[in-house]
Design a protein around this motif. Structure first.
Motif, PDB file in Angstrom:
ATOM      1  N   LYS A 221      -8.829   0.271   5.745  1.00 55.81           N
ATOM      2  CA  LYS A 221      -7.943  -0.476   4.840  1.00 55.81           C
ATOM      3  C   LYS A 221      -6.571  -0.708   5.462  1.00 55.81           C
ATOM      4  N   GLY A 222      -6.200   0.129   6.439  1.00 55.16           N
ATOM      5  CA  GLY A 222      -4.931  -0.049   7.141  1.00 55.16           C
ATOM      6  C   GLY A 222      -3.743   0.492   6.378  1.00 55.16           C
ATOM      7  N   ALA A 223      -2.598   0.517   7.074  1.00 54.44           N
ATOM      8  CA  ALA A 223      -1.356   1.043   6.520  1.00 54.44           C
ATOM      9  C   ALA A 223      -0.573  -0.065   5.834  1.00 54.44           C
ATOM     10  N   ASP A 224       0.207   0.324   4.857  1.00 55.80           N
ATOM     11  CA  ASP A 224       1.108  -0.584   4.163  1.00 55.80           C
ATOM     12  C   ASP A 224       2.509   0.005   4.252  1.00 55.80           C
ATOM     13  N   THR A 225       3.510  -0.833   4.437  1.00 59.89           N
ATOM     14  CA  THR A 225       4.872  -0.326   4.581  1.00 59.89           C
ATOM     15  C   THR A 225       5.384   0.347   3.317  1.00 59.89           C
ATOM     16  N   ASN A 226       4.725   0.142   2.177  1.00 59.80           N
ATOM     17  CA  ASN A 226       5.149   0.774   0.930  1.00 59.80           C
ATOM     18  C   ASN A 226       4.499   2.141   0.716  1.00 59.80           C
ATOM     19  N   ASP A 227       3.558   2.518   1.569  1.00 58.87           N
ATOM     20  CA  ASP A 227       2.886   3.806   1.425  1.00 58.87           C
ATOM     21  C   ASP A 227       3.858   4.941   1.712  1.00 58.87           C
ATOM     22  N   ARG A 228       3.707   6.027   0.969  1.00 55.30           N
ATOM     23  CA  ARG A 228       4.597   7.186   1.111  1.00 55.30           C
ATOM     24  C   ARG A 228       3.768   8.460   1.246  1.00 55.30           C
ATOM     25  N   PHE A 229       4.411   9.484   1.816  1.00 55.48           N
ATOM     26  CA  PHE A 229       3.784  10.789   1.987  1.00 55.48           C
ATOM     27  C   PHE A 229       4.744  11.851   1.466  1.00 55.48           C
TER      28      PHE A 229
END
Length: 102
Positions: free
Chosen positions: A62-70
């Motif tokens: 699905k890939g990374a999104d710049t809005n994803d957080r950890f």
């Protein structure tokens, strides 16, 4: 790093090192806002006194999104045994240290 850069392409990997500066054990847990987009290994564990653990965060198809957080949470612990899900569910903010990554 407080910023993870996955770049473009499938299955990019970043590494986060969790270091225990105390004389006792700490437990850790890594959460993400997009669990279907990342594989986090190990996502939970225990770090020995003065030790460290490398956590690999890999994008899925699905890939990374710049809005994803950890969110990395750590908690003082009494042994090398893993903290149960039930215990993590009852942990208060006052008991943990947290680091947010984007």
């Amino acid at each position: 790093p407080k910023q993870l850069d996955f770049g473009s392409g499938d299955q990019q990997v970043q590494s986060v090192t969790i270091t225990n500066v105390t004389d006792g054990y700490i437990a850790f847990k890594v959460k993400t806002t997009a669990p279907s987009s990342y594989i986090v290994r190990p996502s939970t564990g225990v770090v020995n006194a003065k030790g460290s653990v490398s956590v690999q965060i890999q994008t899925t198809s699905k890939g990374a999104d710049t809005n994803d957080r950890f969110l990395v949470q750590t908690l003082p612990h009494t042994s090398a045994e893993l903290v149960t899900k039930e215990r993590w569910a009852t942990v208060t903010k006052e008991e943990t240290q947290e680091l947010r990554l984007s």
